[in-house]
Design a protein around this motif. Structure first.
Motif, PDB file in Angstrom:
ATOM      1  N   TYR A 207       9.005   2.382   6.268  1.00 15.27           N
ATOM      2  CA  TYR A 207       8.719   0.979   6.751  1.00 15.27           C
ATOM      3  C   TYR A 207       8.873   0.155   5.579  1.00 15.27           C
ATOM      4  O   TYR A 207       7.850  -0.818   5.579  1.00 15.27           O
ATOM      5  CB  TYR A 207       7.338   0.938   7.677  1.00 15.27           C
ATOM      6  N   THR A 213       4.963  -4.249   8.426  1.00 16.93           N
ATOM      7  CA  THR A 213       6.268  -3.819   9.177  1.00 16.93           C
ATOM      8  C   THR A 213       5.655  -2.607   9.877  1.00 16.93           C
ATOM      9  O   THR A 213       6.253  -2.392  11.093  1.00 16.93           O
ATOM     10  CB  THR A 213       7.194  -3.593   7.972  1.00 16.93           C
ATOM     11  N   GLU A 214       4.966  -1.869   9.447  1.00 19.77           N
ATOM     12  CA  GLU A 214       4.476  -0.486   9.783  1.00 19.77           C
ATOM     13  C   GLU A 214       3.514  -0.723  11.199  1.00 19.77           C
ATOM     14  O   GLU A 214       3.966  -0.018  12.173  1.00 19.77           O
ATOM     15  CB  GLU A 214       3.579   0.162   9.004  1.00 19.77           C
ATOM     16  N   LYS A 218       5.418   0.900  14.233  1.00 17.72           N
ATOM     17  CA  LYS A 218       5.024   2.277  14.544  1.00 17.72           C
ATOM     18  C   LYS A 218       4.654   2.675  15.827  1.00 17.72           C
ATOM     19  O   LYS A 218       5.087   3.612  16.381  1.00 17.72           O
ATOM     20  CB  LYS A 218       3.830   2.528  13.495  1.00 17.72           C
ATOM     21  N   TYR A 244      17.047  -3.691   8.050  1.00 15.11           N
ATOM     22  CA  TYR A 244      16.525  -2.740   6.841  1.00 15.11           C
ATOM     23  C   TYR A 244      17.567  -2.705   6.127  1.00 15.11           C
ATOM     24  O   TYR A 244      18.719  -2.191   6.544  1.00 15.11           O
ATOM     25  CB  TYR A 244      15.888  -1.371   7.222  1.00 15.11           C
TER      26      TYR A 244
END
Length: 865
Positions: A207, A213-214, A218, A244
């Motif tokens: 990530y 972002t995680e 997630k 990404y």
């Protein structure tokens, strides 16, 4: 059972053939199928056999599925065997009725529960599919992570993606994508993972080492993954779109009122087309961007809106695919949508068009111009944009319901479809079709009157005769003698003498003909099997409807005689009236000279009035600025000015002070002479206001104009003390002040709006909801709109004459929605071309209708590259 052998001398020898059991020795029938297989009907059931000539022994094929317990046709005594024209074997039994055996191979192959080729495969709810270069099938499952199938050896390799979830049966893999670096990206219901091919290991995505972002990804559902032309990895998720670039992760969300955001936060599918355009399917439309330039700000929108023509069958996108001719196909919740990028046209296919279901979970375009659809009721094929085929369990599918996005096409062209009960796959180049052309027969012919059956006709009759009855219906039923998949048989009918052409193809095997007029007709019926192979000759039956007595030839002769008598009576009556009228005319002949003198006087008066109006037109035209003058300060502009009468109540106005350009489109009360008087007064007022020492603000100018109009038309009511009579004369206006130097524009309007087109979108700046000359209880203030101008912006101001014009097939108004759509289609053209198209479209719309009001439309592009 005996074997009859002919000797050289012509005599015969009978040898008894040995069987394996006493029951099998009791043979009721022997039949050789067209495939060459010999079938024997015995008391022990149906057997396929091989005869050993040397030992006079029947050997039964123990490996045949007919002898396996779970697939045996019957263990009951077989009494009769018959093969029909399409190769079906019909098996008559003593106690189990009539059975049908179809030896034609299934169109689809499948991987499902009980498949002996993959005994180690223990889960069959497939959510995603990927085919690698070695021919391995990668299956993303709903509960057990990743499964890789070796088609050559039948081996199954299991890879838990999230071991914790795998242990409780919730390890769901929704998306698989191989990137240019040889990594397999795995999208799950809870985050992103990467399969490294060189090590055969799975690791969770970093990530980009960002906690933000995680936290976003997630616990997010990853619906699709795609790599673009620059190597960026895109993730379609339940909440947002992410990119990404190898170092950082960028997110994109829906922003209300913004042109740069995605249509909806729920993103369901991604497609990188052959030109490098990334198509993004959301729950509220489609976005697209050119991934070759890495410019995300120029993101396009493609969806239905309330005031536009539909471009999608539904805004909720489930799947996207590209065909060989650069057409884009969108699977939605309400059917399939096709978009041609070159011609900018759309087309829809729904259940009403013939596809299996409107819920389109996956789309594959093969190299033969075929479009394959997985739905929640089987699979459909659209061939050459015309013929539609539907496939179900009878064609080899493991089940009816398929999974969203679980489609894949191998390099050899084999199409794979994942569903809740396994995988179906097919090679479009090797589909076997049933080429048997079925015979069509009539099964029943019934006559109904007011809902009750009153007559039955034999189905083998060549002609039927009916008496004409109102509220009657002839019901004809028929059938195609093709039983491979009889529920999918198609029919088409043509009633000669009534229909102009064949009626649409249908699955209905009957036709109801109501209130058929007297006359002679021929009913033609043709049928097709499940693979759309039609019968060579349609079956026909003649229908003769006998007219009632009041429609017979004798009745028409009587009607003719009565008509002649009636015409003669009318002629005699008219002659008497003409004689009376002639006498009256003679008495009035003396007044003819007086009438002629009055006509001549009226003609002179009319000529005088017409000359005055033409002179008023020249006066009005002389005070209006010419289009040439406007083009000197605004080269990219046009004025479409079309009065209803010789003189107009609409006018346009231009004024220039320093670096500021004043532009207005004005609609005065009424049209013709009254409107022209108002327009001259209003023009003079505007001219005096802007030449006085005032603030250059459009709202302020309208307020001054409003006050002067009210003061001009105020009158004293002599009959009622201390009261004012207020007239309703006034005007609607759209006024702009353009400052090219500052690249700004100010706008104010009385009723009339301003349309600004920027980046293929129309921005509407509404005028205030009261006109110039409005006399309310309190003083009304006009609103000012400040607009920062950009390169290639174009704006339009206009009166209501264009949108209020009646016309079209139904005689309705043109309306503002159609007007906006027209402007959006032509705004990129040169100014003179836009003006010509506006004239052409309103002429086509009006047709034979008269113009109802004065029309003025001004289009201006202040800044041009």
């Amino acid at each position: 059972m005996y074997h009859l052998i002919q000797k050289e001398d012509g005599s015969y020898i009978n040898r008894k053939i040995k069987t394996l059991s006493e029951k099998e020795n009791a043979v009721n029938c022997i039949f050789q199928h067209s495939s060459g297989t010999v079938w024997i009907g015995t008391k022990a059931g149906l057997r396929v056999v091989e005869y050993d000539h040397g030992r006079d022994l029947l050997r039964y094929d123990k490996d045949s599925f007919f002898n396996q317990k779970q697939n045996r046709i019957t263990e009951d005594e077989v009494t009769f065997l018959y093969e029909d024209k399409s190769g079906l074997l019909w098996v008559g039994t003593r106690y189990s009725g009539l059975l049908k055996v179809d030896f034609k191979p299934k169109k689809f192959k499948r991987i499902m529960r009980g498949d002996s080729k993959y005994p180690d495969l223990n889960t069959f709810d497939i959510k995603s599919i990927y085919m690698d270069d070695q021919g391995l099938i990668w299956l993303g499952t709903a509960d057990k992570g990743l499964k890789i199938l070796d088609q050559q050896r039948g081996d199954v390799y299991s890879y838990p993606v999230n071991r914790e979830l795998n242990s409780i049966g919730e390890d769901m893999v929704l998306a698989l994508c191989r990137d240019s670096q040889g990594r397999i990206w795995i999208g799950t219901a809870r985050g992103i993972y990467i399969f490294y091919l060189n090590s055969g290991t799975i690791s969770e995505f970093s990530y980009a080492d960002s906690r933000k972002t995680e936290s976003l990804l997630k616990e997010n559902r990853i619906n699709a993954i795609e790599e673009d032309a620059l190597g960026n990895i895109w993730f379609a998720t339940q909440f947002g779109l992410y990119k990404y670039d190898g170092e950082s992760v960028y997110n994109f969300f829906a922003e209300e009122g913004s042109r740069n955001g995605i249509c909806s936060d729920e993103v369901n599918d991604l497609l990188l087309d052959s030109e490098g355009i990334l198509w993004i399917g959301t729950s509220d439309g489609v976005n697209f961007l050119d991934s070759n330039n890495d410019v995300v700000k120029k993101m396009g929108h493609f969806r239905n809106s309330g005031d536009s023509i539909s471009v999608l069958s539904n805004n909720y996108i489930l799947s996207i695919a590209e065909d060989q001719e650069d057409g884009i196909w969108f699977g939605t919740r309400s059917g399939l949508s096709y978009y041609n990028k070159r011609e900018d046209v759309s087309k829809f296919y729904t259940h009403a068009s013939g596809i299996a279901n409107d819920m389109i979970y996956g789309v594959i375009c093969d190299k033969n111009s075929g479009v394959w659809l997985s739905t929640n009721k089987g699979i459909s094929l659209i061939k050459d944009n015309k013929q539609i085929y539907n496939f179900d369990i009878a064609d080899g599918l493991p089940g009816y319901v398929f999974s969203r996005g679980a489609v894949e096409q191998s390099s050899s062209g084999i199409a794979y479809f994942g569903g809740v009960e396994g995988v179906a796959f097919i090679d479009p180049d090797s589909i076997t079709y049933n080429l048997h052309r079925p015979e069509v027969v009539f099964t029943s012919i019934e006559l109904y009157h007011k809902g009750k059956i009153i007559d039955n006709f034999k189905v083998d009759t060549q002609k039927i005769r009916l008496k004409y009855r109102k509220s009657s219906m002839l019901k004809v039923s028929f059938a195609a003698l093709e039983f491979s998949e009889s529920a999918k048989n198609k029919y088409q009918v043509y009633l000669e003498g009534f229909d102009d052409d064949w009626r649409p193809v249908t699955s209905e095997n009957m036709i109801g003909i109501s209130d058929l007029p007297a006359g002679d007709y021929t009913l033609h019926v043709k049928g097709a099997n499940s693979d759309h192979i039609w019968t060579e000759m349609p079956v026909t039956i003649d229908i003769s409807v006998i007219p009632p007595i009041w429609m017979s030839s004798y009745a028409y002769a009587f009607y003719l005689i009565a008509l002649v008598f009636l015409i003669q009576s009318i002629i005699n009556y008219r002659i008497r009236n003409y004689k009376t009228a002639y006498k009256t005319l003679e008495e009035k002949a003396g007044d003819k000279k007086k009438i002629e003198a009055q006509r001549e006087l009226l003609s002179k008066i009319n000529q005088s009035l017409t000359d005055s109006i033409y002179y008023a037109k020249r006066i009005q035209e002389s005070i209006l600025p010419s289009e040439v003058e406007i083009k000197k300060v605004l080269p990219e502009s046009f004025v479409y000015y079309r009065p209803k009468d010789l003189v107009s109540g609409d006018f346009y106005w231009k004024h220039e002070v320093d670096d500021k350009i004043f532009i207005a489109a004005v609609d005065c009360t009424g049209h013709g002479v009254p409107g022209a008087f108002m327009s001259i007064i209003a023009y003079d007022m505007l001219k005096r206001i802007v030449k006085s020492d005032i603030e250059y603000c459009p709202a302020y100018i309208l307020e001054r104009l409003n006050k002067e109009v009210i003061d001009t038309f105020k009158k004293n009511n002599k009959e009622e003390k201390n009261s004012l009579l207020r007239v309703n004369d006034g005007m609607d206006i759209a006024l702009c002040i353009i400052d090219k130097k500052q690249r700004k524009m100010a706008f104010a309007g009385a009723y009339n709006p301003l349309y600004l087109i920027r980046d293929n979108e129309i921005l509407v700046y509404k005028g205030d909801r009261f006109p110039i000359g409005y006399q309310g209880e309190k003083e009304m203030k006009f609103s000012k709109h400040e607009i920062a101008m950009e390169q290639n912006d174009i704006f339009y101001i206009f009166s209501d004459g264009y949108a209020d014009q009646f016309g079209g097939d139904e005689g309705k108004k043109f309306k503002y929605r159609r007007f906006r759509h027209l402007l959006l289609n032509i705004h990129r053209l040169p100014a003179e071309d836009q003006k010509a198209i506006l004239h052409q479209k309103i002429e086509e719309w009006m047709g034979d209708f008269e113009q109802v009001d004065d029309i003025i439309v001004m289009g201006i592009r202040p800044l041009k590259e």
